[in-house]
Design an enzyme around this catalytic site. Structure first.
Site, PDB file in Angstrom:
ATOM      1  N   GLU A  96       1.303  -0.623  -5.173  1.00 45.44           N
ATOM      2  CA  GLU A  96       0.314   0.397  -5.440  1.00 45.44           C
ATOM      3  C   GLU A  96       1.089   1.719  -5.535  1.00 45.44           C
ATOM      4  O   GLU A  96       1.269   2.423  -4.557  1.00 45.44           O
ATOM      5  CB  GLU A  96      -0.736   0.487  -4.326  1.00 45.44           C
ATOM      6  CG  GLU A  96      -1.863   1.448  -4.671  1.00 45.44           C
ATOM      7  CD  GLU A  96      -2.297   2.349  -3.518  1.00 45.44           C
ATOM      8  OE1 GLU A  96      -3.265   3.093  -3.697  1.00 45.44           O
ATOM      9  OE2 GLU A  96      -1.659   2.327  -2.458  1.00 45.44           O
ATOM     10  N   ASP A 138       0.826  -1.201   0.000  1.00 45.16           N
ATOM     11  CA  ASP A 138       0.000   0.000   0.000  1.00 45.16           C
ATOM     12  C   ASP A 138       0.863   1.256   0.000  1.00 45.16           C
ATOM     13  O   ASP A 138       1.924   1.310   0.621  1.00 45.16           O
ATOM     14  CB  ASP A 138      -0.890  -0.021   1.247  1.00 45.16           C
ATOM     15  CG  ASP A 138      -1.813   1.170   1.320  1.00 45.16           C
ATOM     16  OD1 ASP A 138      -2.662   1.318   0.429  1.00 45.16           O
ATOM     17  OD2 ASP A 138      -1.685   1.963   2.278  1.00 45.16           O
TER      18      ASP A 138
END
Length: 631
Positions: free
Chosen positions: A366, A313
Site C-alpha cells: 500500500e 500497510d
C-alpha cells in the site's frame, strides 16, 4: 541458573545478523520436554534489562518467583517451567536499568488474552490437520501476475454479527469460514483480504495498531481456529491475504514500546521513532534483531497459517523520513535525502526471502506516492513487491465518479490518465475501507443524482474498473450498495440485498466478477500494451470511453464501451479493427449473457470510425456499459 541449550550459538548468531527466519520457533513460549519433564519453555529478547522474571496466573502474577536466565552476548533470557500447560496467562516482569519493574506481553506469543485483558497465552500450534495440499501445491507454481485476482476486503468483526452477548456477538473464525466462503465463492471473488487479524487492544484501530504480531486476535477464537478458517477457504478455492503492519506500533504499556525500559524495537531518536500523526512508534529498521522480528513474522503467517499474501500497510510512511513530519523534525539520511535507506533495504530483504521461501505467497504494497520500481526486482533497483495498490487511479476514478455528469466532460482525463503509467508496475485497483469512512461516504452515496441514478452510475463505474488493466479489490458492502459509511462497531446492512436495486447491483457486480475470471484478456497482459488498446479515449464531450482488451492468443478479445452520462446515444457507432461478429456478453441492463440467453450479435462493416477501419452501430443507453466478444 543452568541454561537449557534450546537456543544454540547458531540461533544467537543468526538472530544477531537478522537472518533467523524461524526465530519464532525459539523465542516466545513453547511446549517442550526437557530432561524428561514436560512443560513450557520461554525466551525473550530484552538486552537493556537488569533482570527478567516470568509472571502469570500460575504464580499469582509474582514478579520475582520465576527468574529467567540470560544467555551470553545475545540479550536473550530463557526459562523452562515444568508442568506448565497451554492456556496459561503470562507476561514478562522486566527490571529496567533504573530499577523499575514493568510488565510486558510476549512479542512472540502465539496467542493473546481477549480484550480488555493484555496478557499473553501459552499455546501449541502443532498438530492441526491441514487438508489444503491441492491448493498449496498449485500456488507454488502459479504466476499470480498472470492470473485473475479479485479481492474481497473484509473486517470479520463487522461483516456480520451474531445475536449473542459473548464477545460482542463476533463471529468465530469457524463460523465466519463457512458463511464467508459461501458468499465469496458465489459472488466470484478469488481472494479475501482480512483486516485486523494480528492481536490489537483497540477495536477502533481496525487492527492497524498491533501489540501481538504473532497472535491471531482472540476476538474470533484461538490460533487453530484461524488455521481452520484458512484451510476451509483453501478447500473452497479461495485465497487468504492478511493486512500486515510493519510500519508502526502503539505505545500501550504492555506492548513493544520501550520494551526493556528504553527504546528497543523503535528508533531511539523521536525524530525517527515517533509518528506524530498517529501517536505511534516506528520500528528501527537498522537493527538486525528488529528486522528479524518482522521478516520472521511475515514468514510465520505464510508457513504456520498457509497465508497466500500479505498486504503491507503504510509503506510510504516507512520509505520517507519526513513522512508526516514538519521541517526540522526529521533526520535526513547520510546523503542528505528524505529516503529511509534502512527501510528500503528491509523491503528488499523481506521480499527476496518471501520469494525464496514463501511457496508462491505474494507481498502487496500500500504505497501512496510515485516511488519508482515498487514491484521491480531488487537486483535492478526495485523493492521487490508482487503488487502495488494503485492509489493514483483510485483518487482519479473517485473524483470523476463523484462529479455531476454535466461536468465529467471537463475531467475526461481523470479516467484516461491511469493508462499512461499502467505498465510501470504490477497494480491492484483498489476501492478499500479507507474510501468509505471518515465522512467520505459509501460508494453508492458518492454517486451523483437521484436514487436510481446512483445505482446506474455505480454499475457503469464498476464496469470500467473491472475491465481496466490491474487486479481488483473491493471493500465489503460496496458490492450491494451499502448506504451508510463503514462502522467497525456494527454489521453490514444485509437486509438491503432484498431490495430490488441493491439486489440488481449485487448481481451485476457478481456478473462482472465471473466475466473477469472467464476471459484471460482481462488479466493476462496487465503490463503489456498488446493487452490494451484505446478505441476512443477522446470522446470527452459525450463522456464515453471505448477500448479493447486482449490476451496473448488474440482470441476471445473484448470490446468495452462505457457511457458516463444519463444521455441516450441511439445513433452511437463504435470503431473496431476488423470485420466480423461482435457478440454482446454483458451490458448494464441485462448483466452477463449466459448459455441459452441468445446474446445479441452485431456485425461490423467496412466503415471508418474512431480511427478504425470498421465499425458497427450500437444504441447506447443512459449510463450504459456494454462488453462484446470478438476474435
Amino acid at each position: 541458573m543452568k541454561q537449557t541449550g534450546v537456543i544454540t550459538d547458531v540461533d544467537r548468531y543468526l538472530f544477531g545478523n537478522g537472518t533467523h527466519y524461524e526465530i519464532y520457533n525459539k523465542l516466545g513460549a513453547h511446549p517442550r520436554t526437557i530432561n524428561g519433564k514436560k512443560g513450557m519453555y520461554f525466551a525473550v529478547w530484552a538486552p537493556h534489562a537488569r533482570e527478567v522474571h516470568l509472571s502469570g496466573d500460575f504464580n499469582g502474577w509474582s514478579k520475582r518467583s520465576h527468574p529467567m536466565t540470560p544467555l551470553a552476548d545475545s540479550g536473550i533470557y530463557e526459562l523452562f517451567v515444568p508442568g506448565l500447560r497451554t492456556g496459561q496467562l503470562y507476561k514478562y516482569a522486566i527490571t529496567t536499568r533504573r530499577g523499575d519493574v514493568i510488565l510486558k506481553a510476549d512479542p512472540y506469543a502465539f496467542q493473546a488474552e481477549y480484550r480488555p485483558g493484555t496478557a499473553s497465552v501459552t499455546a501449541n500450534l502443532e498438530g492441526f490437520g491441514w487438508s489444503d495440499s491441492r491448493w498449496m501445491d498449485r500456488r507454488k507454481t502459479a504466476d499470480v501476475t498472470k492470473e485473475p485476482l479479485s479481492i474481497y476486503e473484509v473486517h470479520i468483526g463487522s461483516w456480520k454479527r451474531k445475536d449473542r452477548p459473548e464477545k460482542d456477538g463476533f463471529y468465530t473464525y469457524k463460523e465466519a469460514a463457512k458463511e464467508l466462503a459461501e458468499y465469496v465463492s458465489s459472488m466470484g471473488y478469488t481472494h479475501v483480504e482480512l483486516m485486523g487479524i494480528a492481536e490489537h487492544p483497540l477495536d477502533a484501530s481496525w487492527g492497524y495498531q498491533v501489540t501481538g504480531y504473532y497472535a491471531p486476535t482472540s476476538r474470533y477464537g484461538a490460533p487453530k481456529d484461524f488455521m481452520y478458517f484458512v484451510n476451509y477457504m483453501h478447500r473452497k478455492g479461495i485465497g487468504v491475504i492478511l493486512d500486515w503492519v510493519p510500519a508502526h506500533f502503539p505505545k500501550d504499556a504492555h506492548g513493544l514500546a520501550n520494551f526493556d525500559g528504553q527504546p528497543l524495537y523503535e528508533y531511539a531518536d523521536p525524530r525517527k521513532g515517533e509518528h506524530p500523526d498517529w501517536g505511534t512508534k516506528v520500528f528501527d529498521y537498522g537493527k538486525n534483531e528488529v528486522k528479524n522480528f518482522l521478516i520472521a513474522n511475515a514468514l510465520y503467517w505464510i508457513d504456520k497459517y498457509h497465508i497466500d499474501g500479505l498486504r503491507v500497510d503504510a509503506v510510504a510512511s516507512m520509505l520517507y523520513l519526513d513522512y508526516g513530519r514538519s521541517n526540522g523534525n526529521w533526520i535526513p539520511n547520510k546523503y542528505g535525502g528524505n529516503q529511509n535507506l534502512e527501510a528500503i533495504e528491509f523491503f528488499r530483504h523481506l521480499n527476496s526471502i518471501v520469494k525464496q521461501r514463501g511457496n508462491g505467497a505474494m507481498v502487496i504494497a500500500e504505497e501512496s506516492t510515485a516511488w519508482p520500481s515498487v514491484t521491480h526486482d531488487p537486483a535492478s533497483g526495485g523493492l521487490g513487491f508482487t503488487f502495488k495498490w494503485n492509489m493514483g487511479w483510485m483518487h482519479d476514478f473517485l473524483e470523476y465518479m463523484k462529479l455531476d455528469p454535466y461536468f465529467r466532460k471537463y475531467n475526461h482525463n481523470k479516467m484516461t490518465f491511469g493508462m499512461t503509467y499502467a505498465s510501470s508496475e504490477n497494480f491492484i485497483l483498489v476501492l478499500s475501507h479507507d474510501e468509505v469512512v471518515h465522512l467520505k461516504c459509501s460508494m453508492i452515496n458518492k454517486m451523483p443524482g437521484i436514487y436510481e441514478d446512483k445505482f446506474a452510475n455505480l454499475k457503469v463505474g464498476y464496469t470500467f474498473m473491472m475491465t481496466h488493466p490491474g487486479k481488483k479489490l473491493l471493500f465489503m458492502g460496496q458490492d450491494f450498495g451499502q448506504f451508510h459509511e463503514w462502522d467497525e462497531k456494527v454489521a453490514l446492512d444485509w437486509y438491503l440485498t432484498e431490495e430490488p436495486l441493491h439486489a440488481d447491483l449485487q448481481k451485476y457486480y457478481s456478473d462482472l466478477l465471473h466475466l473477469y475470471r472467464t476471459y484471460p484478456a482481462l488479466y493476462r497482459l496487465e503490463r503489456d500494451w498488446h493487452g490494451f488498446q484505446w478505441v476512443n479515449a477522446n470522446d470527452g464531450d459525450r463522456s464515453i470511453f471505448s477500448y479493447i482488451r486482449r490476451d496473448e492468443t488474440g482470441k476471445k478479445n473484448l470490446l468495452v464501451i462505457c457511457n458516463f452520462t444519463p444521455m441516450e446515444r441511439a445513433d452511437y457507432r463504435v470503431g473496431v479493427p476488423k470485420r466480423g461478429n461482435y457478440t454482446l456478453v454483458l451490458d448494464t441492463a441485462h448483466g452477463l449473457y449466459k448459455r441459452g440467453d441468445h446474446a445479441p450479435v452485431f456485425r461490423s462493416v467496412k466503415k471508418e470510425c474512431d480511427g478504425q477501419p470498421c465499425s458497427f452501430a450500437y444504441p447506447l443507453p443512459p449510463y450504459g456499459a456494454a462488453i462484446f466478444r470478438f476474435s
